[in-house]
Design an enzyme around this catalytic site. Structure first.
Site, PDB file in Angstrom:
ATOM      1  N   ASP A   7       0.877  -1.170   0.000  1.00 13.74           N
ATOM      2  CA  ASP A   7       0.000   0.000   0.000  1.00 13.74           C
ATOM      3  C   ASP A   7       0.917   1.224   0.000  1.00 13.74           C
ATOM      4  O   ASP A   7       2.134   1.112   0.135  1.00 13.74           O
ATOM      5  CB  ASP A   7      -0.902  -0.008   1.250  1.00 13.74           C
ATOM      6  CG  ASP A   7      -1.828   1.196   1.308  1.00 13.74           C
ATOM      7  OD1 ASP A   7      -2.384   1.576   0.256  1.00 13.74           O
ATOM      8  OD2 ASP A   7      -1.997   1.792   2.386  1.00 13.74           O
ATOM      9  N   SER A   8       0.294   2.405  -0.090  1.00 16.14           N
ATOM     10  CA  SER A   8       1.066   3.642  -0.016  1.00 16.14           C
ATOM     11  C   SER A   8       1.680   3.849   1.368  1.00 16.14           C
ATOM     12  O   SER A   8       2.628   4.608   1.513  1.00 16.14           O
ATOM     13  CB  SER A   8       0.154   4.832  -0.315  1.00 16.14           C
ATOM     14  OG  SER A   8      -0.898   4.872   0.642  1.00 16.14           O
ATOM     15  N   CYS A  69      -4.614  -1.762  -1.695  1.00 18.02           N
ATOM     16  CA  CYS A  69      -4.839  -0.349  -1.973  1.00 18.02           C
ATOM     17  C   CYS A  69      -5.927  -0.252  -3.045  1.00 18.02           C
ATOM     18  O   CYS A  69      -5.782  -0.841  -4.124  1.00 18.02           O
ATOM     19  CB  CYS A  69      -3.544   0.262  -2.484  1.00 18.02           C
ATOM     20  SG  CYS A  69      -3.734   1.916  -3.161  1.00 18.02           S
ATOM     21  N   GLU A 147      -2.253   8.532   8.506  1.00 16.24           N
ATOM     22  CA  GLU A 147      -0.785   8.383   8.507  1.00 16.24           C
ATOM     23  C   GLU A 147      -0.161   9.069   9.719  1.00 16.24           C
ATOM     24  O   GLU A 147       0.903   8.688  10.181  1.00 16.24           O
ATOM     25  CB  GLU A 147      -0.185   8.949   7.208  1.00 16.24           C
ATOM     26  CG  GLU A 147      -0.448   8.085   5.985  1.00 16.24           C
ATOM     27  CD  GLU A 147       0.338   6.772   5.991  1.00 16.24           C
ATOM     28  OE1 GLU A 147       1.511   6.772   6.380  1.00 16.24           O
ATOM     29  OE2 GLU A 147      -0.247   5.729   5.612  1.00 16.24           O
ATOM     30  N   CYS A 179     -11.123   2.700   0.773  1.00 16.60           N
ATOM     31  CA  CYS A 179      -9.687   2.988   0.907  1.00 16.60           C
ATOM     32  C   CYS A 179      -9.234   2.220   2.134  1.00 16.60           C
ATOM     33  O   CYS A 179      -9.911   2.244   3.174  1.00 16.60           O
ATOM     34  CB  CYS A 179      -9.452   4.480   1.103  1.00 16.60           C
ATOM     35  SG  CYS A 179      -7.762   4.904   1.618  1.00 16.60           S
ATOM     36  N   HIS A 181      -7.052   2.674   4.258  1.00 13.32           N
ATOM     37  CA  HIS A 181      -6.754   3.449   5.473  1.00 13.32           C
ATOM     38  C   HIS A 181      -7.995   3.622   6.362  1.00 13.32           C
ATOM     39  O   HIS A 181      -7.873   3.823   7.570  1.00 13.32           O
ATOM     40  CB  HIS A 181      -6.255   4.854   5.106  1.00 13.32           C
ATOM     41  CG  HIS A 181      -4.806   4.917   4.693  1.00 13.32           C
ATOM     42  ND1 HIS A 181      -4.371   4.459   3.478  1.00 13.32           N
ATOM     43  CD2 HIS A 181      -3.712   5.394   5.343  1.00 13.32           C
ATOM     44  CE1 HIS A 181      -3.051   4.662   3.389  1.00 13.32           C
ATOM     45  NE2 HIS A 181      -2.636   5.225   4.509  1.00 13.32           N
TER      46      HIS A 181
END
Ligand code: DGL
Length: 266
Positions: A7-8, A69, A147, A179, A181
């Site tokens: 993932d990012s 993701c 994040e 998403c 996250h």
């Protein structure tokens, strides 16, 4: 067998923890934190990251790749289908399936800008259930907040309200977390949407799909067993990743390592 999952940044950990529940294989997690947020990147950039990370996974002996993701699943996977030598799993189909299992047909999707603009969810729902009404909403402030570990703060609560209120005004019965996250703010979201709207985190459905393709990996010890060995790698600051990951997961992680992609200047 080793499965690579990327993932990012931290979001893919919501998929990682489910993969760990449903499989007993070795996992290699890559957080591309020098490029987060993916939701603001172009399809060409995202495809470049994909190939670098897949190359790294193959060098490490991975025999399958999980794209944890939504943005990359939506924008990259249709372009690379059939070009990778190992199975590659995306999250869109699992997410659509998990949503349609519980929804009466008015679906809100919270996602990154890239995912919303790709049209991937709109097309997948249209194909699977043409009579469903799908309301998309991008939420660009959420990934940076997660994040930073801001999963209980008033700033995050306010941002969520702003993003979700227009969906609630449409009378949605189900909210898909589009998403990876967002499951980390599911507690706040539940308070905001109330008991009449179901929230779908697609991570368990994706983990089950992986476990079904490799039945020999299916876990025998039961969901509480945490014996999988995982190596964690990032393209940014390993310590920052470890600290916030431990906060989100509420558990200790092994050391996180830095891996620089060849040809990149960052
Ligand atoms: N967690 C990813 C997703 O599911 C990427 C979010 C981002 O970096 O913008 O879309």
């Amino acid at each position: 067998m080793t499965i690579g999952i990327y993932d990012s940044g931290l979001g893919g950990l919501s998929v990682w923890r489910e993969l760990r529940r449903y499989t007993s294989t070795r996992l290699l997690y890559y957080g591309d934190t020098s490029h987060v947020p993916y939701g603001e990147k172009t399809p060409t950039q995202l495809e470049g990251y994909f190939w670098n990370i897949v190359g790294f996974f193959l060098d490490q002996g991975c025999e399958a790749v999980v794209v944890a993701c939504n943005t990359s699943s939506a924008l990259v996977l249709p372009k690379v289908a059939g070009k990778v030598s190992v199975p590659v799993f995306g999250i869109i189909e699992s997410a659509v399936g998990a949503t349609l299992e519980v929804s009466a047909g008015r679906i809100g999707v919270l996602a990154t800008r890239g995912t919303v603009e790709s049209g991937a969810y709109q097309a997948a729902f249209q194909q699977a259930r043409p009579d469903a009404r799908v309301f998309m909403r991008s939420a660009p402030r959420l990934v940076p907040l997660v994040e930073q570990g801001e999963v209980h703060s008033d700033v995050t609560r306010q941002a969520l309200r702003e993003y979700v209120d227009p969906l609630l005004a449409e009378g949605i019965d189900t909210l898909l977390l589009g998403c990876t996250h967002y499951p980390f703010v599911q507690g706040l979201l539940e308070e905001i949407v109330g008991p009449d709207v179901r929230i779908v985190n697609p991570a368990p459905a994706l983990a089950l799909e992986v476990a079904q393709l490799f039945p020999n990996l299916a876990k025998r010890q039961g969901p509480e067993d945490k014996t999988n060995e995982t190596q964690f790698w990032v393209s940014g600051d390993p310590e920052a990743f470890k600290t916030t990951a431990e906060l989100l997961l509420q558990e200790q992680l092994p050391a996180v390592r830095f891996h620089h992609m060849a040809g990149e200047t960052t």
